[in-house]
Design a protein around this motif. Structure first.
Motif, PDB file in Angstrom:
ATOM      1  N   ARG A 310     -12.163 -29.124 -14.596  1.00 31.61           N
ATOM      2  CA  ARG A 310     -12.963 -27.906 -14.450  1.00 31.61           C
ATOM      3  C   ARG A 310     -14.415 -28.328 -14.599  1.00 31.61           C
ATOM      4  O   ARG A 310     -14.780 -28.971 -15.584  1.00 31.61           O
ATOM      5  CB  ARG A 310     -12.579 -26.866 -15.496  1.00 31.61           C
ATOM      6  N   ALA A 311     -15.241 -27.986 -13.626  1.00 35.17           N
ATOM      7  CA  ALA A 311     -16.600 -28.522 -13.622  1.00 35.17           C
ATOM      8  C   ALA A 311     -17.524 -27.665 -12.779  1.00 35.17           C
ATOM      9  O   ALA A 311     -17.084 -26.847 -11.969  1.00 35.17           O
ATOM     10  CB  ALA A 311     -16.590 -29.952 -13.080  1.00 35.17           C
ATOM     11  N   LYS A 312     -18.814 -27.905 -12.977  1.00 38.68           N
ATOM     12  CA  LYS A 312     -19.831 -27.289 -12.134  1.00 38.68           C
ATOM     13  C   LYS A 312     -19.685 -27.799 -10.705  1.00 38.68           C
ATOM     14  O   LYS A 312     -19.379 -28.964 -10.474  1.00 38.68           O
ATOM     15  CB  LYS A 312     -21.212 -27.640 -12.681  1.00 38.68           C
ATOM     16  N   MET A 313     -19.944 -26.941  -9.749  1.00 38.38           N
ATOM     17  CA  MET A 313     -19.904 -27.292  -8.335  1.00 38.38           C
ATOM     18  C   MET A 313     -20.889 -28.417  -8.013  1.00 38.38           C
ATOM     19  O   MET A 313     -22.033 -28.395  -8.471  1.00 38.38           O
ATOM     20  CB  MET A 313     -20.277 -26.048  -7.528  1.00 38.38           C
ATOM     21  N   PRO A 314     -20.503 -29.408  -7.203  1.00 39.31           N
ATOM     22  CA  PRO A 314     -21.480 -30.387  -6.728  1.00 39.31           C
ATOM     23  C   PRO A 314     -22.461 -29.699  -5.776  1.00 39.31           C
ATOM     24  O   PRO A 314     -22.045 -28.949  -4.893  1.00 39.31           O
ATOM     25  CB  PRO A 314     -20.634 -31.422  -5.976  1.00 39.31           C
ATOM     26  N   GLU A 315     -23.744 -29.954  -5.964  1.00 37.83           N
ATOM     27  CA  GLU A 315     -24.737 -29.403  -5.048  1.00 37.83           C
ATOM     28  C   GLU A 315     -24.697 -30.171  -3.726  1.00 37.83           C
ATOM     29  O   GLU A 315     -24.083 -31.234  -3.610  1.00 37.83           O
ATOM     30  CB  GLU A 315     -26.135 -29.503  -5.674  1.00 37.83           C
ATOM     31  N   TYR A 316     -25.403 -29.651  -2.724  1.00 39.19           N
ATOM     32  CA  TYR A 316     -25.461 -30.290  -1.406  1.00 39.19           C
ATOM     33  C   TYR A 316     -25.912 -31.743  -1.515  1.00 39.19           C
ATOM     34  O   TYR A 316     -25.338 -32.630  -0.875  1.00 39.19           O
ATOM     35  CB  TYR A 316     -26.403 -29.495  -0.497  1.00 39.19           C
ATOM     36  N   GLU A 317     -26.945 -32.009  -2.329  1.00 41.37           N
ATOM     37  CA  GLU A 317     -27.447 -33.376  -2.472  1.00 41.37           C
ATOM     38  C   GLU A 317     -26.367 -34.316  -3.013  1.00 41.37           C
ATOM     39  O   GLU A 317     -26.296 -35.488  -2.634  1.00 41.37           O
ATOM     40  CB  GLU A 317     -28.653 -33.406  -3.425  1.00 41.37           C
ATOM     41  N   THR A 318     -25.527 -33.805  -3.900  1.00 43.79           N
ATOM     42  CA  THR A 318     -24.468 -34.610  -4.497  1.00 43.79           C
ATOM     43  C   THR A 318     -23.349 -34.874  -3.493  1.00 43.79           C
ATOM     44  O   THR A 318     -22.776 -35.972  -3.451  1.00 43.79           O
ATOM     45  CB  THR A 318     -23.921 -33.896  -5.745  1.00 43.79           C
ATOM     46  N   LEU A 319     -23.040 -33.870  -2.675  1.00 44.51           N
ATOM     47  CA  LEU A 319     -22.034 -34.053  -1.625  1.00 44.51           C
ATOM     48  C   LEU A 319     -22.480 -35.109  -0.616  1.00 44.51           C
ATOM     49  O   LEU A 319     -21.661 -35.844  -0.061  1.00 44.51           O
ATOM     50  CB  LEU A 319     -21.774 -32.720  -0.923  1.00 44.51           C
TER      51      LEU A 319
END
Length: 523
Positions: A310-319
């Protein structure tokens, strides 16, 4: 002064002493807040040529005149320093609630210098600063440390900005993390966390009750009302999917960096798209203090090898950094990588792009599996995850990764620098330096180097914008850098400002400032 208390707090961790300096309306009008205050303070007080990881370096946390008012999305935290990654002025903003609580302490800027004799955290209230032993918080992951400091103070929702093991081990792109309710907020770029670690500073906590007075509450409400519909319309996609909504359209434009930018179309983009991520993993929306957008998302992985996360969503930059750049199309692995970085305190852009630089060096025969200790090839997310942890603790090859891609290229030698994707030693984000000519000159002239928060990409994605020609792009870079300097001085969320008030300076910003301060500024 309306919008300001007129106070700046200076804290010397070496001596344990603090002092308050006052500023007047002339200073406020010249430098505004946030970015402007920090640039002025660092320029005035930092000795040229110092080592960014020395006690002489400074951290400046600054707020703006609209912070903790009714103006939309006004609660961006702002922190600046001399970067251990680039050697340049560097700053980072982060969401949550920290900025509002700092404003309520009555200190428009908190300036931290020196080095504590033992691992410590800093508590700032209306009365001033207290330096306290970090104790068991030192060595803990970011969110654990935040809870430890809250428990120590007996305040369950105390606003804390903390580092993890990466900051303690002086990883040059270590970040700092703030948690507000279920929303994790990251001061990500330039090595803010390493500077904190070099000062034996595990965290900074703020608590206060001072109200921000505005010149005309009725006029502020009018500004909010007149711009609310455009904010709502402009941020609709972000509210629904968060920043991962950008993956598919940017890939369709042929601008999504893939395999360390050997190409800019990712064939598996749909697998890591915002729509796909929401369908598979969405648990709930999260939001910053007093923000109606709720662009944050909490994810839960129910199946596969990463089930239970369970975690915070990866942002676009992380994807981009752990996905397309690494040729990884397993979204749960990217969620895991993002979670590790948040817990350990690592900038996902620099971490991911440094790893993909190594992947290409392996592909080109410049590095061997034996040197790395793992088979770090494109698509191998297991090796990628192992090396994230090794980097945070400077173990094995992670010790070299912790220096960032530019220094690693110097270490490798040969032709390694040809495969760098960095400007001024700062790894580039997910906005093409080749395909967006405004970003090309933007990166080259940005104070931060390879950052998309100086010159902005947003307007360049408009179908009517001429992305390919160089004509007019210097003027575009200048105008957007002027906009971001003001926006980071206010300090307002970029999503709300760009999509609601406009991506260039205009009458709306002058009106916003004037209604709060009572001034008569023109654009």
């Amino acid at each position: 002064m309306y919008g300001y208390t007129g106070k700046i707090l200076f804290v010397d961790l070496s001596t344990g002493q603090s002092r308050v300096e006052r500023f007047d309306e002339t200073f406020a009008r010249q430098y505004l807040g946030g970015n402007g205050f920090a640039a002025k303070i660092l320029c005035e007080h930092l000795v040229p040529g110092i080592d960014p990881l020395s006690p002489e370096n400074m951290l400046v946390l600054a707020v703006g005149p609209v912070t903790d008012t009714l103006i939309q999305s006004n609660c961006r935290g702002y922190i600046a320093t001399k970067s251990p990654l680039t050697g340049l002025y560097s700053d980072s903003t982060f969401g949550g609630r920290f900025a509002a609580m700092q404003k309520r302490t009555g200190f428009e800027a908190i300036v931290v210098t020196g080095k504590a004799p033992q691992p410590s955290y800093l508590l700032v209230t209306e009365e001033g600063a207290e330096i306290k032993p970090a104790g068991s918080a030192w060595g803990q992951l970011t969110l654990e440390a935040i809870e430890t400091i809250r428990s120590r103070e007996g305040i369950k929702d105390l606003d804390v900005l903390a580092i993890g093991p990466a900051g303690e081990h002086l990883v040059r792109f270590a970040c700092a993390v703030h948690a507000f309710q279920s929303r994790d907020a990251i001061a990500g770029r330039g090595g803010i966390g390493a500077v904190m670690g070099s000062k034996n500073l595990k965290g900074i906590a703020v608590r206060g009750n001072i109200k921000t007075e505005v010149a005309s509450l009725a006029a502020v409400k009018t500004v909010v009302r007149e711009n609310s519909e455009q904010v709502k319309v402009g941020t609709k996609g972000l509210a629904e999917f968060g920043t991962p909504i950008l993956v598919q359209p940017i890939n369709t434009m042929g601008l999504l960096g893939t395999r360390n930018v050997q190409q800019e179309v990712f064939a598996q983009a749909q697998a890591i798209s915002g729509e796909r991520l929401k369908d598979l993993f969405w648990e709930r929306d999260t939001t910053c203090f007093r923000c109606s957008i709720a662009c944050g998302k909490d994810f839960r992985v129910d199946e596969g090898e990463f089930a239970g996360i369970r975690a915070k969503m990866p942002e676009y930059e992380t994807l981009f950094a752990f996905g397309s750049m690494a040729d990884v199309d397993e979204p749960a692995a990217i969620i895991k990588a993002n979670k590790l970085c948040d817990e350990l305190g690592l900038d996902t852009i620099s971490m991911g792009v440094t790893l993909t630089f190594v992947m290409e060096c392996v592909e080109k025969g410049l590095l061997s599996t034996q040197e790395i200790g793992r088979e770090l090839t494109f698509g191998n997310y297991h090796a990628m995850l192992d090396l994230i942890e090794a980097t945070a603790r400077r173990e094995g090859f992670g010790n070299l990764l912790a220096e960032g891609s530019a220094r690693l290229a110097d270490h490798i030698g040969k032709e390694a620098s040809r495969f760098l994707y960095a400007v001024k030693r700062l790894e580039l984000p997910a906005h093409s330096a080749r395909g967006l000519k405004g970003m090309s000159i933007g990166y080259a002239t940005a104070t931060r180097g390879g950052s998309h928060h100086d010159t902005r990409p947003t307007l360049q994605y408009d179908p009517n914008f001429d992305r390919k020609s160089i004509e007019g792009k210097p003027a575009f870079a200048i105008r957007t850098q002027n906009f971001t300097a003001v926006d980071d001085s206010l300090t307002q969320c970029r999503f709300t400002s760009e999509r609601g008030f406009g991506g260039m300076l205009n009458e709306k910003y002058a009106q916003m400032i004037n209604t709060v301060t009572g001034w008569n500024l023109s654009v």
